[in-house]
Design an enzyme around this catalytic site. Sequence first.
Site, mmCIF file in Angstrom:
data_model
loop_
_atom_site.group_PDB
_atom_site.id
_atom_site.type_symbol
_atom_site.label_atom_id
_atom_site.label_comp_id
_atom_site.label_asym_id
_atom_site.label_seq_id
_atom_site.Cartn_x
_atom_site.Cartn_y
_atom_site.Cartn_z
ATOM 1 N N HIS A 124 53.111 61.618 49.441
ATOM 2 C CA HIS A 124 53.065 62.729 48.567
ATOM 3 C C HIS A 124 51.905 62.134 47.534
ATOM 4 O O HIS A 124 52.084 61.084 47.105
ATOM 5 C CB HIS A 124 54.149 62.985 47.787
ATOM 6 N N HIS A 175 55.223 60.704 55.663
ATOM 7 C CA HIS A 175 54.269 61.350 54.879
ATOM 8 C C HIS A 175 54.076 60.929 53.539
ATOM 9 O O HIS A 175 55.233 60.380 53.181
ATOM 10 C CB HIS A 175 54.555 63.096 54.691
ATOM 11 N N ARG A 215 48.012 71.141 51.492
ATOM 12 C CA ARG A 215 48.836 71.289 50.233
ATOM 13 C C ARG A 215 50.407 71.469 50.637
ATOM 14 O O ARG A 215 50.687 72.210 51.562
ATOM 15 C CB ARG A 215 48.308 72.630 49.478
ATOM 16 N N ASP A 216 51.197 70.817 49.845
ATOM 17 C CA ASP A 216 52.616 71.367 49.751
ATOM 18 C C ASP A 216 52.881 72.602 49.521
ATOM 19 O O ASP A 216 52.527 73.151 48.772
ATOM 20 C CB ASP A 216 53.348 70.149 48.724
ATOM 21 N N ILE A 217 53.762 73.036 50.413
ATOM 22 C CA ILE A 217 54.240 74.365 50.322
ATOM 23 C C ILE A 217 55.134 74.676 48.946
ATOM 24 O O ILE A 217 55.134 76.010 48.483
ATOM 25 C CB ILE A 217 54.996 74.821 51.451
HETATM 26 P P1 5GP Z 1 60.166 64.921 51.659
HETATM 27 O O1 5GP Z 1 61.288 65.581 50.851
HETATM 28 O O2 5GP Z 1 60.521 64.932 53.135
HETATM 29 O O3 5GP Z 1 59.649 63.815 51.178
HETATM 30 O O4 5GP Z 1 58.908 65.860 51.481
HETATM 31 C C1 5GP Z 1 58.720 67.031 52.427
HETATM 32 C C2 5GP Z 1 57.911 68.024 51.584
HETATM 33 O O5 5GP Z 1 57.177 68.775 52.873
HETATM 34 C C3 5GP Z 1 58.359 68.672 50.574
HETATM 35 O O6 5GP Z 1 57.942 68.613 49.514
HETATM 36 C C4 5GP Z 1 58.327 70.226 51.172
HETATM 37 O O7 5GP Z 1 57.795 71.083 49.971
HETATM 38 C C5 5GP Z 1 57.123 70.246 52.149
HETATM 39 N N1 5GP Z 1 57.056 71.090 53.123
HETATM 40 C C6 5GP Z 1 58.331 71.374 53.752
HETATM 41 N N2 5GP Z 1 57.974 72.412 55.011
HETATM 42 C C7 5GP Z 1 56.602 72.638 54.646
HETATM 43 C C8 5GP Z 1 55.610 73.545 55.398
HETATM 44 O O8 5GP Z 1 56.062 74.174 56.407
HETATM 45 N N3 5GP Z 1 54.441 73.364 54.939
HETATM 46 C C9 5GP Z 1 54.054 72.626 53.663
HETATM 47 N N4 5GP Z 1 52.751 72.656 53.551
HETATM 48 N N5 5GP Z 1 54.816 71.856 53.305
HETATM 49 C C10 5GP Z 1 56.056 71.949 53.365
#
Ligand code: 5GP
Length: 110
Positions: free
Chosen positions: A98, A96, A28-30
């Site tokens: 989403h 990654h 799950r996203d944080i």
């Molecule tokens: P991006 O912006 O690179 O597409 O997505 C990165 C995602 O990773 C973001 O939605 C952010 O909330 C999530 N994220 C960042 N750090 C962590 C973490 O330590 N744990 C989790 N579960 N999600 C994270």
Amino acid sequence: MKCLFCRIVEGEIPSTKVYEDERVLAFRDIDPQAPTHILIIPKVHYDCAADAPAELVGHMAAAAAKIAEAEGIAADGYRMVINTGEAGGQSVKHLHLHLLGGRSMQWPPG
Ligand code: 5GP
Ligand code: ZN
């Protein structure tokens, strides 16, 4: 230095795991942007989809579809997103996908 998601794969940083197989991990996203917001990542580090084998990217999408069923969001519909590079909004440089669902999504995205 290992990246953040490599550290999650290795269990050095805790995550709420929802799915795992030999090639991918999903958690799950944080900072969830929808009632269901899950990240599907390859266990091996690739910066982005262009660097990864196409079959692995397909496997990530297939895993997301399976997770959507398990999460109960498949019937209403959901969104899969791969942010890539700076303009694409990629903040973590480990490929990654989403998976977002549980609410109506807008198009075009912001
Ligand atoms: P991006 O912006 O690179 O597409 O997505 C990165 C995602 O990773 C973001 O939605 C952010 O909330 C999530 N994220 C960042 N750090 C962590 C973490 O330590 N744990 C989790 N579960 N999600 C994270
Ligand atoms: Zn990594």
